[in-house]
Design a protein around this motif. Structure first.
Motif, short mmCIF file in Angstrom:
data_model
loop_
_atom_site.label_atom_id
_atom_site.label_comp_id
_atom_site.label_asym_id
_atom_site.label_seq_id
_atom_site.Cartn_x
_atom_site.Cartn_y
_atom_site.Cartn_z
N VAL A 87 28.13 35.31 33.20
CA VAL A 87 28.83 34.17 33.79
C VAL A 87 30.19 34.57 34.34
CG1 VAL A 87 29.66 31.83 33.38
CG2 VAL A 87 27.63 32.63 32.20
N ASP A 88 30.94 35.38 33.59
CA ASP A 88 32.28 35.77 34.05
C ASP A 88 32.22 36.56 35.35
OD1 ASP A 88 33.38 34.53 31.87
OD2 ASP A 88 33.45 36.35 30.65
N VAL A 89 31.25 37.45 35.44
CA VAL A 89 31.09 38.24 36.66
C VAL A 89 30.70 37.33 37.82
CG1 VAL A 89 29.81 40.12 37.75
CG2 VAL A 89 30.48 40.28 35.35
N VAL A 90 29.80 36.36 37.55
CA VAL A 90 29.39 35.42 38.59
C VAL A 90 30.58 34.64 39.11
CG1 VAL A 90 28.08 33.30 39.00
CG2 VAL A 90 27.01 35.20 37.78
N LYS A 91 31.43 34.17 38.22
CA LYS A 91 32.62 33.42 38.65
C LYS A 91 33.51 34.28 39.53
CE LYS A 91 32.88 30.33 34.65
NZ LYS A 91 33.72 29.92 33.47
N ALA A 92 33.69 35.54 39.16
CA ALA A 92 34.56 36.43 39.95
C ALA A 92 33.98 36.69 41.33
CB ALA A 92 34.76 37.75 39.19
N LEU A 93 32.69 36.92 41.39
CA LEU A 93 32.05 37.19 42.68
C LEU A 93 32.04 35.96 43.58
CD1 LEU A 93 29.06 39.36 41.39
CD2 LEU A 93 31.01 40.17 42.74
N VAL A 94 31.78 34.79 43.01
CA VAL A 94 31.78 33.57 43.79
C VAL A 94 33.18 33.26 44.31
CG1 VAL A 94 31.44 31.06 43.68
CG2 VAL A 94 29.77 32.59 42.63
N SER A 95 34.18 33.51 43.47
CA SER A 95 35.56 33.28 43.89
C SER A 95 35.95 34.22 45.03
CB SER A 95 36.50 33.48 42.70
OG SER A 95 37.85 33.31 43.09
N ALA A 96 35.44 35.45 44.99
CA ALA A 96 35.75 36.42 46.05
C ALA A 96 35.08 36.05 47.35
CB ALA A 96 35.34 37.82 45.61
N ASN A 97 33.85 35.53 47.29
CA ASN A 97 33.13 35.17 48.51
C ASN A 97 32.09 34.10 48.19
OD1 ASN A 97 31.70 35.09 50.96
ND2 ASN A 97 32.23 37.23 51.38
N PRO A 98 32.39 32.82 48.37
CA PRO A 98 31.45 31.74 48.04
C PRO A 98 30.17 31.79 48.85
CG PRO A 98 33.68 30.89 48.32
CD PRO A 98 33.70 32.31 48.80
N ASP A 99 30.22 32.39 50.06
CA ASP A 99 29.02 32.44 50.89
C ASP A 99 27.92 33.29 50.27
OD1 ASP A 99 30.23 30.84 52.75
OD2 ASP A 99 30.95 32.51 53.98
N ALA A 100 28.26 34.13 49.30
CA ALA A 100 27.26 34.96 48.65
C ALA A 100 26.22 34.12 47.91
CB ALA A 100 27.92 35.94 47.68
N CYS A 101 26.57 32.88 47.57
CA CYS A 101 25.64 32.02 46.82
C CYS A 101 24.38 31.71 47.62
CB CYS A 101 26.33 30.71 46.44
SG CYS A 101 27.71 30.89 45.31
N SER A 102 24.49 31.65 48.92
CA SER A 102 23.34 31.27 49.76
C SER A 102 22.59 32.48 50.33
CB SER A 102 23.82 30.38 50.91
OG SER A 102 24.81 31.04 51.68
#
Length: 450
Positions: A87-102
């Motif tokens: 979860v912590d890594v996911v939060k960091a990656l999403v914060s760096a680039n939210p477009d990665a979610c899609s």
């Protein structure tokens, strides 16, 4: 240079951010070079997969765009972290680039899809909170809810349905027109079915491209313990099989649809005799259940009336009147004629209903015949009529002036209506029974042979 790349690889595996800083001081472009030369051993992918949050944060601080680099399977670091549940890594990656979610991988699955099929609840919460629209992305026309059912991830399914709270989303269909209820029934996921039926707005009678409802899907499997549990659940929710007429449409010989597939495989062969037998069994079961409930109710009423007669019982003894004894019915002394009628009618109703209950619970094979059920209904009419007379006699005994004209008119009118209703029911069922016998094959005359 190869030595530095090996050190970087080992540091990413161990999550050693200190070594990473040292390597970046020696060569600020080492991350770009490794990413350019390799496809599967990229440091950010490795650290994300293993959950090394400090190492990930160090890379994102220096090179945030590396969060959009893909490996040979077209996976981003967010795919790796989501699948593993960090979860912590996911939060960091999403914060760096939210477009990665899609972003979709080679199979079209975004990070949320991977987290769902792996049952990573906390990751699913985080991704849906960050980018709610990614939950609606399709994977080969499957929604994320279909993936949850296919991989038996009930908790994630609950979380997504409660979070999205969308009727159309819950009832989405896949390429074959199946809803998530179709899939759950086919796989006999009892807990999932119970949740969908009783806690969501799922349409229990939705049809797929073959015209099959969830009940049709269930009927294709073996009749085991799970089958019995599921059919009770679906029946309580109002689920039914598809209309039989939809299966009897004429099918041209050697016909194919526009895509070249044979249309015959989309139709079921009608089983008239089996369907008729199932319908008859269902009707008989419903009638037997109704008779059991009504018989139990009337038996209870008759028992209470017999042990607590109208006007009650004497509370003391009399030395002069032999009928005046503690516990004796007061009605015996005050209205002996009424009491005899009351006792006979009440006993007939009590014994009749007890007989119905005893026969229904006996499990004898001939009890499944319509004629026997008709006999039980006649017995129920007798019991009902007896209880009606019991009530009438009780009212006559309890009314202070039963000889008054208004009272007689009311009672006579009620008796007339009741007798008329009973006569109508008996005549209607008698006519129906004669029609059944008349239409039966054994009653028809055989044609003369020439």
């Amino acid at each position: 240079m190869e030595k530095m790349e090996r050190l970087l690889y080992e540091a990413s595996v161990e999550g050693n951010a200190t070594v990473l800083q040292s390597l970046l001081e020696k060569d600020p472009l080492i991350l770009d070079k490794v990413t350019l030369n390799q496809h599967d051993d990229m440091p950010l992918h490795i650290a994300s997969m293993l959950g090394h949050i400090d190492f990930v944060n160090e890379i994102l601080a220096k090179k945030p765009k590396l969060s959009l680099e893909r490996d040979s399977q077209r996976r981003l670091p967010l795919h790796m972290a989501s699948a593993k549940g960090h979860v912590d890594v996911v939060k960091a990656l999403v914060s760096a680039n939210p477009d990665a979610c899609s972003a979709g991988d080679r199979d079209g699955m975004n990070p949320l899809h991977l987290a769902a099929v792996k049952g990573r609840n906390e990751v699913v919460k985080e991704l849906v909170r960050a980018q709610p629209h990614v939950a609606r992305a399709l994977v080969q026309q499957d929604t994320i809810l279909h993936l949850c059912v296919k991989h038996n991830q009930l908790e994630v399914l609950k979380l997504l349905i409660e979070t999205m709270s969308d009727h159309e989303f819950v009832n989405s269909k896949d390429a074959d027109g199946n809803t998530i209820l179709h899939l759950a029934v086919a796989d006999k996921q009892i807990e999932t079915i119970n949740f969908l039926v009783f806690n969501t707005t799922i349409e229990v009678n939705a049809s797929n491209t073959n015209g099959e409802t969830s009940m049709d899907i269930l009927s294709q499997g073996p009749n085991d313990t799970k089958y019995q549990q599921i059919i009770r659940c679906l029946t309580r929710s109002g689920a039914v099989e598809a209309e039989k007429e939809s299966f009897f449409a004429p099918i041209p010989q050697n016909s194919t649809n526009k895509t070249g597939f044979d249309n015959k495989k989309y139709y079921k062969k009608p089983h008239l005799e089996k369907d008729s037998k199932n319908d008859n069994d269902d009707w008989l079961d419903k009638k037997r259940n109704t008779l059991m409930v009504v018989a139990s109710l009337i038996a209870t009423m008759a028992f209470q009336a017999g042990t607590n007669p109208p006007s009650g019982v004497w509370q003391d003894d009399s030395t002069t009147d032999p009928l005046h004894r503690a516990g004796f019915a007061v009605m015996v002394r005050n209205h002996p004629n009424y009491y005899h009628v009351f006792l006979v009618c009440n006993t007939v109703g009590f014994v009749s209903t007890l007989s119905i209950i005893l026969l229904l619970i006996s499990g004898l094979p001939f009890l499944r015949h319509r004629v026997f059920l008709w006999v039980l209904m006649v017995v129920m009419w007798i019991a009902t009529a007896s209880m009606s007379l019991t009530y009438l006699v009780s009212i006559l005994a309890l009314t202070p002036k039963p000889d008054s004209k208004p009272f007689k008119n009311v009672v006579n009118g009620i008796i007339f209506v009741w007798i008329s209703l009973m006569t109508f029911l008996v005549a209607a069922h008698a006519i129906r029974l004669m029609e059944i016998f008349h239409k039966s094959p054994h009653s028809r005359k055989k044609p003369l042979s020439t």
